[in-house]
Motif scaffolding. Structure first.
Motif, short mmCIF file in Angstrom:
data_model
loop_
_atom_site.label_atom_id
_atom_site.label_comp_id
_atom_site.label_asym_id
_atom_site.label_seq_id
_atom_site.Cartn_x
_atom_site.Cartn_y
_atom_site.Cartn_z
N SER A 1 0.67 -1.23 -0.06
CA SER A 1 0.12 0.08 0.05
C SER A 1 0.83 1.33 0.04
O SER A 1 0.40 2.37 -0.13
N CYS B 1 -9.14 -1.74 3.77
CA CYS B 1 -8.59 -0.49 3.11
C CYS B 1 -9.05 -0.36 2.01
O CYS B 1 -9.81 -0.01 1.58
N GLY C 1 -4.84 7.33 2.73
CA GLY C 1 -4.80 8.81 2.32
C GLY C 1 -6.09 9.09 1.63
O GLY C 1 -6.22 10.24 1.18
N1 LIG Z 1 -3.53 0.54 3.01
C1 LIG Z 1 -4.43 0.70 1.69
O1 LIG Z 1 -5.13 -0.28 1.46
C2 LIG Z 1 -4.47 2.02 1.42
C3 LIG Z 1 -5.65 2.43 0.55
C4 LIG Z 1 -5.53 3.44 -0.30
N2 LIG Z 1 -4.33 3.48 -1.21
C5 LIG Z 1 -5.35 4.86 0.43
O2 LIG Z 1 -4.43 5.51 0.44
O3 LIG Z 1 -6.41 5.02 1.19
#
Ligand SMILES: NC(=O)CC[C@H](N)C(=O)O
Length: 382
Positions: A51, A273, A317
């Motif tokens: 991520s 997420c 984010g």
């Molecule tokens: N840890 C994740 O899955 C992050 C989800 C997405 N990329 C965000 O930044 O919100």
């Protein structure tokens, strides 16, 4: 044997801020979105979390590297963070599990990293102005002008589809469970002892998620991010899991379509997420880019039905816009730091998701029971 003197390194933020420090990783340069993480432990899990692709992470805890590194703590097969920024690297690392000091590990993984800068000043800038695009430039000939130009050249994460970039390219089976203290290993569980077949969409999955699902009786087929729902349904799964992952969820149209198609059936769906954000988009809600996001291991989240407050690990984010929830989506968790949405469920389906990380290694584990809810949904459908 004494180590050679470190090379100078420059960190530049798109807002014009400049920090000078020492290189503790690979030579060269890196660009990305600079974010701060407040966790006191788990630096190796953070570095290897897919991520964090295209993000340069600064850790607010000042001493990073004390316990070295070990392959057992990796959340994937490589470092995905675009770079690392810390206050202080200890002269020696010391732990019974330590296999390699952090600086050597960073060099081996080709990760550009800087130490010796004022991470408190940096974090204040990021907290007040929001995450900034940035650059770390290493070497005697590195100039502030060049670092700034590179930082400003990074296009930003908004609109960037990275799930398909970090995802596996071939489908694979997974039966490795969580750490077993008696055998000192991650044991492989025979398929005959795993009653549920779960297909996990890999948008950048963390290995501890797969291990926790195995621990709870799931045999996994992990599939690439762009796998159409028809291929997933042909595997006749008991449940479908939507993983975490990097970048903006909105441009992941292939994933949103596949989730819509899976939701036409009555198969239970659980998302974490990025998977949470994609479930929301597939259900008709909207997502937005946050100011500085949530990255840390001490975030209080409230279960809106029971009122119980749980301490959670967070790394996102983007967020689901609560005001955009359609009638068939219900808010079930909220952040007590900023009130943003942390969990949703479909009122017409056995589908739910969480914005934080219930699988977090090294913890906390307050939200781990969400995995049980997924198992119970699969048991009930039988
Ligand atoms: N840890 C994740 O899955 C992050 C989800 C997405 N990329 C965000 O930044 O919100």
């Amino acid at each position: 044997m004494t180590k050679p003197a470190p090379k100078p390194a420059i960190l530049a933020l798109a807002d014009g801020s400049i920090f000078r420090g020492d290189s503790i990783g690979a030579d060269g340069q890196t660009i990305g979105e600079v974010v701060f993480n407040t966790a006191m432990t788990g630096y190796q899990e953070i570095l290897t979390d897919p991520s964090y692709a295209q993000q340069i992470v600064t850790l607010t805890y000042p001493h990073i590297g004390n316990t070295g590194t070990t392959p057992e703590d990796a959340e994937s097969n490589r470092v995905w963070a675009a770079g690392l920024i810390i206050r202080d690297l200890p002269l020696i690392s010391s732990n019974w599990r330590d296999k390699q000091p952090l600086d050597e590990y960073l060099k081996e993984n080709g990760t550009v990293a800087i130490a010796g800068i004022d991470t408190r000043r940096l974090t204040r800038i990021l907290r007040e102005k929001g995450s900034q695009n940035g650059c770390i430039l290493v070497g005697d000939d590195a100039t502030e002008e060049k670092a700034l130009e590179l930082a400003r050249g990074f296009p930003g994460l908004k609109g960037m589809d990275l799930a398909k970039v970090v995802s596996c390219t071939e489908r694979y089976e997974w039966r490795e469970s969580t750490w077993n203290l008696q055998t000192d290993s991650h044991p492989e569980i025979p398929a005959s002892e795993l009653p549920y077949h779960v297909v996990a969409y890999d948008y950048g999955v963390k290995l501890n998620i797969l291990r926790i699902l195995v621990e709870r009786g799931c045999r996994l087929t992990v599939v690439p991010a762009q796998t159409p729902a028809s291929d997933v349904l042909a595997l006749n799964p008991d449940g479908v899991f939507l993983s975490n992952g990097p970048g903006d969820p909105e441009p992941c149209d292939y994933a949103i379509q596949a989730i819509k198609d899976v939701l036409e059936t009555d198969i239970p769906v659980f998302g974490i997420c990025l998977g949470h954000q994609l479930l929301a988009l597939a259900s008709g809600a909207k997502t937005l880019k946050m100011g500085h996001g949530h990255h840390g291991a001490n975030h209080p989240v409230q279960d809106l039905d029971s009122g119980v407050v749980m301490i959670t690990s967070q790394n996102h984010g983007f967020a689901v816009d609560e005001s955009s929830l359609p009638g068939n989506l219900r808010a079930i968790h909220k952040s007590l730091f900023d009130g943003t949405l942390q969990g949703i469920e479909r009122t017409d389906k056995d589908a739910f998701s969480f914005q934080g990380h219930p699988e977090a290694s090294p913890g906390p584990h307050d939200v781990a029971p969400l995995f049980d809810r997924f198992i119970e949904a699969m048991a009930k459908r039988r």
